[in-house]
Write an enzyme that holds these catalytic residues in place. Sequence first.
Site, PDB file in Angstrom:
ATOM      1  N   ASP A  54     104.861  -6.347  72.441  1.00  0.00           N
ATOM      2  CA  ASP A  54     105.191  -4.847  72.646  1.00  0.00           C
ATOM      3  C   ASP A  54     103.940  -4.173  72.579  1.00  0.00           C
ATOM      4  O   ASP A  54     103.858  -2.994  72.088  1.00  0.00           O
ATOM      5  CB  ASP A  54     106.345  -4.411  71.477  1.00  0.00           C
ATOM      6  CG  ASP A  54     107.091  -3.139  71.935  1.00  0.00           C
ATOM      7  OD1 ASP A  54     106.735  -2.622  73.063  1.00  0.00           O
ATOM      8  OD2 ASP A  54     107.967  -2.596  71.100  1.00  0.00           O
ATOM      9  N   GLU A  90     100.542   8.869  67.558  1.00  0.00           N
ATOM     10  CA  GLU A  90     100.402   7.850  68.441  1.00  0.00           C
ATOM     11  C   GLU A  90      99.398   8.223  69.610  1.00  0.00           C
ATOM     12  O   GLU A  90      99.297   9.180  70.060  1.00  0.00           O
ATOM     13  CB  GLU A  90     101.906   7.984  69.202  1.00  0.00           C
ATOM     14  CG  GLU A  90     103.059   7.349  68.382  1.00  0.00           C
ATOM     15  CD  GLU A  90     104.433   7.643  69.034  1.00  0.00           C
ATOM     16  OE1 GLU A  90     104.560   7.709  70.354  1.00  0.00           O
ATOM     17  OE2 GLU A  90     105.396   7.252  68.438  1.00  0.00           O
ATOM     18  N   ASP A  96     103.466  -1.469  65.175  1.00  0.00           N
ATOM     19  CA  ASP A  96     104.786  -1.782  65.697  1.00  0.00           C
ATOM     20  C   ASP A  96     105.006  -3.342  65.817  1.00  0.00           C
ATOM     21  O   ASP A  96     104.995  -3.726  67.183  1.00  0.00           O
ATOM     22  CB  ASP A  96     105.178  -0.977  66.921  1.00  0.00           C
ATOM     23  CG  ASP A  96     106.712  -0.860  66.801  1.00  0.00           C
ATOM     24  OD1 ASP A  96     107.425  -1.489  66.251  1.00  0.00           O
ATOM     25  OD2 ASP A  96     107.096   0.478  67.553  1.00  0.00           O
ATOM     26  N   GLY A 127     115.632   4.401  61.097  1.00  0.00           N
ATOM     27  CA  GLY A 127     115.758   5.656  60.485  1.00  0.00           C
ATOM     28  C   GLY A 127     114.302   6.632  60.466  1.00  0.00           C
ATOM     29  O   GLY A 127     113.353   6.391  61.381  1.00  0.00           O
ATOM     30  N   ARG A 160     102.304   3.635  73.231  1.00  0.00           N
ATOM     31  CA  ARG A 160     103.419   4.355  72.108  1.00  0.00           C
ATOM     32  C   ARG A 160     103.179   3.388  70.600  1.00  0.00           C
ATOM     33  O   ARG A 160     103.773   4.066  69.761  1.00  0.00           O
ATOM     34  CB  ARG A 160     104.808   4.308  72.684  1.00  0.00           C
ATOM     35  CG  ARG A 160     105.225   2.924  72.941  1.00  0.00           C
ATOM     36  CD  ARG A 160     106.725   2.769  73.517  1.00  0.00           C
ATOM     37  NE  ARG A 160     107.083   1.475  73.619  1.00  0.00           N
ATOM     38  CZ  ARG A 160     106.993   1.038  74.698  1.00  0.00           C
ATOM     39  NH1 ARG A 160     106.184   1.507  75.854  1.00  0.00           N
ATOM     40  NH2 ARG A 160     107.280  -0.377  75.153  1.00  0.00           N
ATOM     41  N   ASN A 161     102.722   2.255  70.632  1.00  0.00           N
ATOM     42  CA  ASN A 161     102.640   1.457  69.695  1.00  0.00           C
ATOM     43  C   ASN A 161     100.951   1.219  68.926  1.00  0.00           C
ATOM     44  O   ASN A 161     101.007   0.380  68.060  1.00  0.00           O
ATOM     45  CB  ASN A 161     103.227   0.004  69.585  1.00  0.00           C
ATOM     46  CG  ASN A 161     104.627   0.041  70.325  1.00  0.00           C
ATOM     47  OD1 ASN A 161     105.313   0.918  69.651  1.00  0.00           O
ATOM     48  ND2 ASN A 161     105.084  -0.872  70.901  1.00  0.00           N
TER      49      ASN A 161
HETATM   50  P1  ATP Z   1     110.551   2.396  67.918  1.00  0.00           P
HETATM   51  O1  ATP Z   1     110.718   1.054  67.618  1.00  0.00           O
HETATM   52  O2  ATP Z   1     111.809   3.250  68.393  1.00  0.00           O
HETATM   53  O3  ATP Z   1     109.160   2.710  68.293  1.00  0.00           O
HETATM   54  P2  ATP Z   1     110.011   2.284  65.220  1.00  0.00           P
HETATM   55  O4  ATP Z   1     111.043   1.891  64.177  1.00  0.00           O
HETATM   56  O5  ATP Z   1     108.684   1.289  65.606  1.00  0.00           O
HETATM   57  O6  ATP Z   1     110.562   2.985  66.246  1.00  0.00           O
HETATM   58  P3  ATP Z   1     107.681   3.957  64.572  1.00  0.00           P
HETATM   59  O7  ATP Z   1     107.615   4.239  66.148  1.00  0.00           O
HETATM   60  O8  ATP Z   1     106.786   3.049  64.226  1.00  0.00           O
HETATM   61  O9  ATP Z   1     109.198   3.490  64.647  1.00  0.00           O
HETATM   62  O10 ATP Z   1     107.698   5.468  64.013  1.00  0.00           O
HETATM   63  C1  ATP Z   1     108.451   6.619  64.335  1.00  0.00           C
HETATM   64  C2  ATP Z   1     107.497   7.521  64.155  1.00  0.00           C
HETATM   65  O11 ATP Z   1     106.753   7.934  63.163  1.00  0.00           O
HETATM   66  C3  ATP Z   1     106.637   7.785  65.379  1.00  0.00           C
HETATM   67  O12 ATP Z   1     106.441   8.893  66.050  1.00  0.00           O
HETATM   68  C4  ATP Z   1     104.983   7.389  64.724  1.00  0.00           C
HETATM   69  O13 ATP Z   1     104.243   8.394  65.288  1.00  0.00           O
HETATM   70  C5  ATP Z   1     105.206   7.895  63.460  1.00  0.00           C
HETATM   71  N1  ATP Z   1     104.579   7.076  62.700  1.00  0.00           N
HETATM   72  C6  ATP Z   1     104.949   5.698  62.166  1.00  0.00           C
HETATM   73  N2  ATP Z   1     104.064   4.965  61.404  1.00  0.00           N
HETATM   74  C7  ATP Z   1     103.029   5.846  61.224  1.00  0.00           C
HETATM   75  C8  ATP Z   1     101.838   6.051  60.535  1.00  0.00           C
HETATM   76  N3  ATP Z   1     101.364   4.738  59.912  1.00  0.00           N
HETATM   77  N4  ATP Z   1     100.846   6.901  60.657  1.00  0.00           N
HETATM   78  C9  ATP Z   1     101.505   8.283  61.246  1.00  0.00           C
HETATM   79  N5  ATP Z   1     102.380   8.243  61.986  1.00  0.00           N
HETATM   80  C10 ATP Z   1     103.474   7.107  61.905  1.00  0.00           C
END
Ligand code: ATP
Length: 280
Positions: free
Chosen positions: A137, A97, A155, A26, A141-142
Amino acid sequence: ADISERHKISREDFVVGRILGEGFFGEVHDGVYKSPTGERIRVAIKTCKDCSADVKEKFLSEADLMKNLDHPHIVCLIGVIEADPVWIVMELYEHGELGNYLIENQYSLSTATLVLYCLQICKALAYLEGLNMVHRDIAVRNVLVASPECVKLGDFGLSRYVDEQEYYKASVSRLPIKWMAPESINFRRFTTASDVWMFGVCVWEIFSMAQQPFFWLENGQVITQLETGVRLHKPQLCPPIVYSLLTRCWAYEPSGRPSFGELACSLSDIHRMEVELEKD
Ligand code: ATP
């Protein structure tokens, strides 16, 4: 403080802001948290859209793992709100990221800084290795950028303790094939040694300014290439001494790869050298 105490938070202590991005479960919002000590902390709030009981369990499993982690280069969990709507709250890293950050700043980042990012990620992974945890992973991107001199590994959605035999069947279609070690592609075997392989690919991404590894291949072609001995080439900006570490991370046999501890020592020496070079 007790770990469960440390992560106790209540919804009234938050102001929710704009959408930062879309996560797997979400939307992710930014926000401000007023801590029990009165401190105001900027946060990222992960939400869960269609949160049935089993989705909720998967969503929260990442936070469960993160509760036990405390490292300067790992994303910091602030807490979880388990009542609907479920929230996972983390410290906010404003630069976002690492992948996007590399693209936006490609002309101003020095080799020393790029080596520093690799070293910091490597230290985070050495810490996980000590906890018997595999990340599974590791990719730009993570990784999130806290400041121009500090990155944080995040992540933990695919992370597991290594003694747990079961693997995440539901996510097979989401597996990052182009980052994976041959034994992970062939047998879904994930160990610290396969994390070392992935770390090598992540370093390749960093020195390639976030190009996709093997972008010239289909997922299905990657394993045949790896088995015939083909590896990612040396990115132009990558110092040869760093590339020689990468080729060791990409040894076909897991036992032939260095440990994160050894890699951290080498990267630390290389970082010191690069800083000296930049002074001249
Ligand atoms: P996926 O598995 O598809 O990567 P996810 O559920 O792990 O998705 P994230 O990638 O962690 O979700 O988060 C979605 C977006 O929110 C990303 O673009 C990321 O840049 C941003 N985001 C997540 N956590 C943070 C944080 N702690 N600080 C700044 N931005 C964040």
